[in-house]
Design a protein around this motif. Structure first.
Motif, mmCIF file in Angstrom:
data_model
loop_
_atom_site.group_PDB
_atom_site.id
_atom_site.type_symbol
_atom_site.label_atom_id
_atom_site.label_comp_id
_atom_site.label_asym_id
_atom_site.label_seq_id
_atom_site.Cartn_x
_atom_site.Cartn_y
_atom_site.Cartn_z
ATOM 1 N N GLU A 158 -7.404 -11.729 3.797
ATOM 2 C CA GLU A 158 -8.543 -12.217 2.999
ATOM 3 C C GLU A 158 -8.098 -13.092 1.838
ATOM 4 O OE1 GLU A 158 -10.771 -8.727 1.937
ATOM 5 O OE2 GLU A 158 -11.703 -8.617 3.925
ATOM 6 N N ARG A 159 -6.835 -12.995 1.421
ATOM 7 C CA ARG A 159 -6.331 -13.802 0.304
ATOM 8 C C ARG A 159 -5.753 -15.137 0.753
ATOM 9 N NH1 ARG A 159 -2.803 -8.797 -1.646
ATOM 10 N NH2 ARG A 159 -2.738 -8.701 0.618
ATOM 11 N N PHE A 191 1.653 -13.473 9.163
ATOM 12 C CA PHE A 191 0.345 -13.639 9.796
ATOM 13 C C PHE A 191 -0.789 -13.568 8.776
ATOM 14 C CE2 PHE A 191 2.776 -12.325 13.627
ATOM 15 C CZ PHE A 191 2.590 -13.503 14.336
ATOM 16 N N GLY A 192 -0.510 -12.949 7.633
ATOM 17 C CA GLY A 192 -1.482 -12.932 6.545
ATOM 18 C C GLY A 192 -1.816 -14.329 6.034
ATOM 19 N N SER A 215 -9.306 -6.434 10.291
ATOM 20 C CA SER A 215 -8.900 -5.711 9.091
ATOM 21 C C SER A 215 -7.559 -4.995 9.259
ATOM 22 C CB SER A 215 -9.980 -4.703 8.686
ATOM 23 O OG SER A 215 -10.149 -3.737 9.704
ATOM 24 N N LYS A 216 -7.142 -4.769 10.491
ATOM 25 C CA LYS A 216 -5.852 -4.114 10.749
ATOM 26 C C LYS A 216 -5.011 -4.956 11.710
ATOM 27 C CE LYS A 216 -7.711 0.349 9.759
ATOM 28 N NZ LYS A 216 -7.945 1.711 10.084
ATOM 29 N N PHE A 217 -5.019 -6.271 11.468
ATOM 30 C CA PHE A 217 -4.340 -7.189 12.384
ATOM 31 C C PHE A 217 -2.871 -6.840 12.590
ATOM 32 C CE2 PHE A 217 -3.845 -9.286 8.254
ATOM 33 C CZ PHE A 217 -2.506 -9.652 8.257
ATOM 34 N N GLU A 218 -2.210 -6.368 11.529
ATOM 35 C CA GLU A 218 -0.773 -6.112 11.617
ATOM 36 C C GLU A 218 -0.441 -4.933 12.532
ATOM 37 O OE1 GLU A 218 -2.265 -3.602 8.222
ATOM 38 O OE2 GLU A 218 -2.636 -5.635 8.903
ATOM 39 N N PRO A 227 3.652 -4.953 16.623
ATOM 40 C CA PRO A 227 3.484 -3.954 15.555
ATOM 41 C C PRO A 227 4.708 -3.058 15.378
ATOM 42 C CG PRO A 227 1.523 -4.058 16.929
ATOM 43 C CD PRO A 227 2.569 -4.896 17.601
ATOM 44 N N GLY A 228 5.092 -2.912 14.116
ATOM 45 C CA GLY A 228 6.229 -2.072 13.778
ATOM 46 C C GLY A 228 7.581 -2.699 14.075
#
Length: 188
Positions: free
Chosen positions: A171-172, A165-166, A72-75, A139-140
């Protein structure tokens, strides 16, 4: 009777010697660390998930994640996504398709699209069967890309990284079954 006892002893001795070998054979080998995932010390790969489009096999994908990775917080976490291609594709086509898929998982401006498309077209080469493109999420910072263990370069933009990466992890995504396969066994 003596012959039977000797046979039993011999069988036990042979089994005794083979048992440790069998145990070694059944032990999972540690994952091979490629140059692109070496910076993710302790990262473990997931099983491959195959992308098929209209019956054509395109690539096998897998994640390299650290313990505690949460989908849920992959990024917000370092990880790698490896794509092993199963056919020849043009780098420009990969870049264009990436933009289309990124649009599905988030919004961005025309200026961002132009900049990201240009960066991907410069970074993504034409690929052949068994070529691997790996993207590392920092990240960042952004995404570092590799081809077959050779560094290609960076897209230094955390928004790009989240949307790129999304394509696989949001989820979309257009490939929800692949997403589930990639995340199988990982924390939600």
């Amino acid at each position: 009777m003596l012959r039977s006892i000797r046979s039993s002893i011999l069988a036990c001795a042979v089994l005794g010697m083979l048992t440790p070998l069998c145990a070694l054979a059944n032990t999972a080998a540690p994952p091979v660390t490629a140059p692109e995932t070496a910076a993710l010390k302790g990262a473990v790969p997931t099983a491959y998930a195959r992308l098929r489009v209209w019956g054509f096999e395109v690539y096998d994908a897998r994640l390299w994640t650290l313990p505690g990775f949460g989908a849920s917080k992959f990024e917000q976490q370092p990880f790698a996504l490896e794509l092993k291609y199963l056919r020849q594709l043009e780098g420009a086509a990969i870049a264009s398709r990436s933009i289309d898929e990124m649009r599905r998982v988030g919004t961005f401006t025309e200026a961002q699209e132009k900049s990201w498309l240009q960066a991907m077209r410069q970074l993504f080469p034409n690929v052949d069967r068994n070529d691997r493109i790996t993207g590392l999420n920092w990240p960042g910072k952004g995404v570092e890309f590799w081809l077959n263990g050779q560094r290609l370069g960076w897209v230094q933009d955390p928004v790009f990284a989240r949307l790129f990466f999304g394509i696989w992890l949001d989820e979309r995504t257009s490939e929800p079954k692949m997403r589930l396969q990639l995340l199988q066994g990982l924390a939600p």
